[in-house]
Design an enzyme around this catalytic site. Structure first.
Site, short mmCIF file in Angstrom:
data_model
loop_
_atom_site.label_atom_id
_atom_site.label_comp_id
_atom_site.label_asym_id
_atom_site.label_seq_id
_atom_site.Cartn_x
_atom_site.Cartn_y
_atom_site.Cartn_z
CE LYS A 193 34.03 23.38 28.34
NZ LYS A 193 35.39 23.30 28.59
CB SER B 273 28.88 25.39 34.28
OG SER B 273 28.85 23.73 34.55
#
Length: 420
Positions: free
Chosen positions: A62, A316
């Site tokens: 992110k 991720s």
């Protein structure tokens, strides 16, 4: 890939745009390793590489999109009073760090049940944390209202071309380091990561297969590539993969997914827990539930590599709630046959426990915990039930112990059992 309006929509990002975005944030992010994992490569008979986004400074991919969005806001020339975001944790940390680096005030709205580690991480990055709502959607509603009231710029976690362009830097790195990649497996929540990665790869290598992975209980994209529909997710849906617990996918990300993603599969929480254990053992790094769904899909055969494939598994994020890690590890061990809890009923007399422990040792097992139960209605007078939590190799190993007890005429039950 899907057909229909989304697939035909104009996507405003070119390869040059993605490369420019990567250059803007190069000093703010980590070009994460693409690591060839030998044990998994042997197991699947094809090269398996991990793209370790859990090593980013904020623990997830992110930071890429947030850094690019903040950069573009500052470049717009508008006066900024600050930024605000809604997130279960990873996007919030990305925005908080991106704002901190640029000297901007940041506010993040998080659901009240957000992991404490992620809340404290945001505060540590100088952000004001507002806890509101039980879902990400409720938190986002408040964040958008506060943005209007305070004159702040709302940064969407995924449905923003500038966010997508930032996430694409991960895909550019994959092609740069492994230009021969043929299959890339990516976690899928709102779609920002897979959109960026798919664009970055497909605009250079349209032959590469891109697969998205959602959690079984929160899978709005389950049939999207088949008929363009989005599945309605139950308000009570639960998953340990809270980072992709997104019930309202983006409109922009749908356009990219429809055109550039080849398949979408789902995995359940059992598989996710097992993947957390596997990643920890194979890489010595932590992956949160949402971060390891791509690995879970590979391990559970939801994606079967072809003999010529070179596979990239994108991890991720690694911002696992520490209170959940231990439970997830035990859950993963149990669901893969490496932890059992067996109850054996024996006469309540000296030496019976020692005899049982001897049998366990003979089978090459390790006892983690022992408990006695007496005086309960299901245990006859004069008997005791001994519960042993035991570390084992696999389900077959467990079966050997249970068969041995049965041959001795002992009443033994596996309290965990095989998880299908």
């Amino acid at each position: 890939m899907a057909s229909g309006p989304e697939a035909m929509a104009r996507i405003p990002l070119t390869l040059a745009d993605l490369q420019a975005a990567r250059a803007r944030i190069a000093s703010l992010i980590l070009a994460t390793p693409l690591w060839l994992n030998d044990p998994l490569s042997r197991e699947f008979a094809v090269p398996i590489h991990f793209k370790l986004e859990n090593l980013q400074p904020t623990g997830s991919f992110k930071l890429r999109g947030a850094s690019h969005k903040v950069d573009r806001l500052l470049a717009s020339g508008r006066e900024l009073r600050g930024v605000i975001a809604a997130s279960a944790g990873n996007h919030a940390q990305g925005v908080a760090r991106a704002a901190l680096v640029k000297g901007l005030p940041a506010t993040v709205v998080m659901p009240v049940a957000a992991p404490l580690t992620k809340i404290e991480a945001c505060r540590g990055l100088g952000a004001e944390v507002v806890l509101a709502g039980t879902t990400l959607e409720e938190a986002r509603t408040l964040a958008e209202r506060l943005a209007g009231e305070r004159g702040l710029e709302f940064i969407h976690p995924y449905d923003d071309w500038q966010i997508i362009a930032g996430q694409a830097s991960a895909g550019l790195e994959i092609v740069e380091v492994l230009p021969t990649a043929t299959l890339v497996i990516v976690p899928l929540g709102g779609g920002g990561l897979i959109s960026g990665v798919a664009l970055a790869i497909k605009l250079q290598r349209p032959d590469v297969c891109i697969v998205g992975v959602q959690t079984e209980t929160v899978a709005p994209f389950r049939r999207f590539l088949d008929d363009g529909s989005l599945e309605v997710v139950s308000p009570s849906a639960h998953t340990i993969a809270d980072g992709i617990k997104v019930k309202a996918p983006g409109e922009l990300t749908r356009q990219v997914i429809a055109r550039y993603v080849d398949a979408i599969v789902t995995v359940d929480d059992n598989a996710i827990a097992e993947a957390m254990v596997c990643l920890l053992e194979r890489t010595r790094t932590i992956g949160e539930g949402a971060g390891v769904v791509a690995l879970a899909a590979l391990l559970k055969g939801k994606i079967v590599p072809r003999p010529h494939d070179r596979v990239v598994v994108l991890v991720s994020g690694g911002n696992a709630d520490m209170t959940l890690v231990g439970r997830s590890i035990d859950y993963g061990l149990a669901s893969s046959g490496r932890l059992m809890s067996v109850a054996v009923r024996v006469a309540d007399s000296p030496g019976r426990l020692a005899a049982l422990l001897g049998v366990v040792a003979e089978h090459g097992m390790n006892v983690r915990h022992v408990e006695h139960r007496r005086g309960e209605l299901h245990v006859p007078v004069g008997m005791t039930e001994i519960i042993m939590q035991i570390e084992t190799r696999d389900f077959a190993h467990q079966g050997e112990l249970l068969d041995h007890f049965a041959a001795q005429g002992l009443d033994a039950r596996n309290l965990i059992g095989a998880v299908e």
